[in-house]
Design an enzyme around this catalytic site. Structure first.
Site, PDB file in Angstrom:
ATOM      1  N   THR A  74      36.817  44.467  49.996  1.00 49.37           N
ATOM      2  CA  THR A  74      37.679  43.525  49.281  1.00 49.37           C
ATOM      3  C   THR A  74      38.983  44.193  48.869  1.00 49.37           C
ATOM      4  OG1 THR A  74      35.825  42.215  48.465  1.00 49.37           O
ATOM      5  CG2 THR A  74      37.865  42.104  47.201  1.00 49.37           C
ATOM      6  N   GLU A 110      31.414  42.748   9.269  1.00 48.87           N
ATOM      7  CA  GLU A 110      31.059  42.419   7.892  1.00 48.87           C
ATOM      8  C   GLU A 110      32.064  42.955   6.866  1.00 48.87           C
ATOM      9  OE1 GLU A 110      27.034  43.041  10.058  1.00 48.87           O
ATOM     10  OE2 GLU A 110      29.142  43.671  10.237  1.00 48.87           O
ATOM     11  N   GLU A 117      32.819  40.984  41.296  1.00 51.42           N
ATOM     12  CA  GLU A 117      33.671  39.887  41.740  1.00 51.42           C
ATOM     13  C   GLU A 117      33.891  39.849  43.247  1.00 51.42           C
ATOM     14  OE1 GLU A 117      38.083  38.458  40.535  1.00 51.42           O
ATOM     15  OE2 GLU A 117      36.679  38.632  38.865  1.00 51.42           O
ATOM     16  N   LEU A 152      43.140  42.834  39.913  1.00 54.62           N
ATOM     17  CA  LEU A 152      41.955  42.709  39.058  1.00 54.62           C
ATOM     18  C   LEU A 152      42.297  42.796  37.584  1.00 54.62           C
ATOM     19  CD1 LEU A 152      39.405  44.892  41.087  1.00 54.62           C
ATOM     20  CD2 LEU A 152      39.829  42.437  41.268  1.00 54.62           C
ATOM     21  N   ALA A 195      33.171  32.326  43.995  1.00 59.52           N
ATOM     22  CA  ALA A 195      33.849  31.059  44.257  1.00 59.52           C
ATOM     23  C   ALA A 195      33.503  30.658  45.681  1.00 59.52           C
ATOM     24  CB  ALA A 195      35.360  31.201  44.086  1.00 59.52           C
ATOM     25  N   ASP A 241      42.272  42.436  50.390  1.00 61.82           N
ATOM     26  CA  ASP A 241      43.032  41.593  49.469  1.00 61.82           C
ATOM     27  C   ASP A 241      44.087  42.340  48.660  1.00 61.82           C
ATOM     28  OD1 ASP A 241      41.293  39.667  50.363  1.00 61.82           O
ATOM     29  OD2 ASP A 241      40.095  39.591  48.529  1.00 61.82           O
ATOM     30  N   HIS A 265      33.495  47.299  11.486  1.00 57.93           N
ATOM     31  CA  HIS A 265      32.618  46.220  11.925  1.00 57.93           C
ATOM     32  C   HIS A 265      33.051  44.897  11.295  1.00 57.93           C
ATOM     33  CE1 HIS A 265      29.143  49.253  12.907  1.00 57.93           C
ATOM     34  NE2 HIS A 265      30.232  49.449  13.630  1.00 57.93           N
TER      35      HIS A 265
END
Length: 368
Positions: free
Chosen positions: A200, A56, A297, A208, A158, A204, A54
């Protein structure tokens, strides 16, 4: 330390916490700075990719002996339970820090104030709530998974000047410029997973991935909602599945030979196929797997489904100056149609493009 000093050093801890954002699930990505005599002597951030150690103990190790009598600024309450590592509250006590300033208490029931109590019982001065809203914005994915038992959803859109997100049958369309697209890749790098619909994926053939120089290794888990398992074996997603993980979410009921054959072929190519169809099933399953933050997206149908289900926690809406015109695919959401469930929290310019960030009112930000 003055209140102004506390805010300044906490801001540095929040800034530093972004270093490994999206790479520490199921743990939150926490930042910690150690300050002594007005100087930052130690910094730490939740380690990637395991989420351990972690922040700390790393900051304390960086500070060394200078931690004794110093002030620790931590974006989230130090853990108080023994898991795979000892409690961070114990590490702070043993290091001899004099004061601990925390932005947020941890909603994890194993902590939930116990870390602060341990520190106070050890005679350490404790203060919480410093830059709580700013820290909560950064930690929202983790806070959502802890409090709502599901992944936090950011809807990224977008939109052209005439309210379109693409062209029917036209594949990918550049609505925004290079600066905005680089910012989107930063968002991917700081998220655990990214999701698109099969429409998509087919139109496309996206990768990604994160394509910013030096950050390619931070590509998130890639998810396709694909009820009938139509994702081609020749797609970029499948072809790169052994390099960057891909998950396809398919039908829960289809057991036909054709479906099972497609499932077997995808699995043989390195794609994980799971049964989930509705947005709620998706984010619940991902939350159970420790996925804190999910980007939705594309495309319009999937975005609309998550909005209708009330599962969008954050909207990042990019507006480009161009016009698509006839044949455009209408966005499921534009700035003029943001519902009353969301509030505008920030906006910024990226070259000719403008981004508007919205948060759900019943989200995890203090005062929301």
């Amino acid at each position: 330390m003055s209140a102004e000093d506390d805010r300044r050093y906490m801001a540095e801890a929040i800034r530093f916490s972004r270093t490994n954002a999206g790479m520490t699930s199921s743990n939150p990505c926490v930042g910690c700075v150690i300050v002594r005599d007005g100087e930052i002597v130690g910094r730490g951030v939740t380690a990637a990719p395991t989420g351990r150690p972690h922040a700390e103990p790393q900051a304390l190790a960086d500070a060394g002996d200078k931690a004794r009598g110093a002030t620790a600024y931590v974006t989230l309450e130090p853990c108080s339970h023994f898991g795979k590592t000892p409690p961070c509250a114990n590490a702070l006590i043993e290091a001899g820090v004099a004061r601990v300033v925390v932005a947020l208490t941890d909603p994890d029931p194993r902590v939930a104030g116990r870390g602060l109590s341990m520190l106070a019982d050890a005679g350490i001065a404790v203060e919480s709530g410093v830059l709580a809203k700013e820290a909560a914005y950064q930690l929202a994915p983790y806070l959502t998974r802890q409090t709502k038992k599901r992944s936090h959803v950011t809807l990224k859109l977008a939109v052209s000047a005439d309210g379109m997100i693409g062209v029917k049958g036209g594949g990918q369309v550049a609505i925004t410029g290079l600066q905005a697209r680089a910012e989107v890749h930063t968002l991917r790098a700081e998220s655990d997973a990214i999701l698109v619909g099969i429409g998509t994926a087919l139109a496309d053939d996206p990768e990604l991935t994160v394509r910013l120089p030096g950050m390619e290794h931070r590509s998130p888990l890639r998810i396709v909602l694909d009820r009938d398992l139509r994702l081609p074996l020749t797609s970029k997603l499948v072809q790169t599945a052994r390099t960057v993980p891909v998950m396809v979410m398919g039908s829960k009921t289809d057991k036909s030979p054709e479906f099972l054959a497609r499932r077997e072929a995808l699995a043989a190519a390195g794609v994980e196929v799971v049964e989930a169809e509705t947005p709620l099933e998706v984010v619940t399953l991902l939350g159970e797997r420790g996925i804190n933050g999910l980007i939705v997206e594309g495309g319009a149908q999937v975005a609309g489904a998550f909005l209708k289900a009330g599962l969008v926690d954050r909207i990042q809406l990019y507006e480009g100056p161009g016009v698509i015109g006839d044949g455009g695919i209408a966005s499921p959401l534009t700035r003029s149609h943001i519902g009353e469930d969301f509030i505008l929290v920030r906006e910024a310019d990226f070259g000719p493009d403008h981004r508007f960030d919205y948060e759900r009112k019943d989200g995890c930000l203090p005062g929301s």
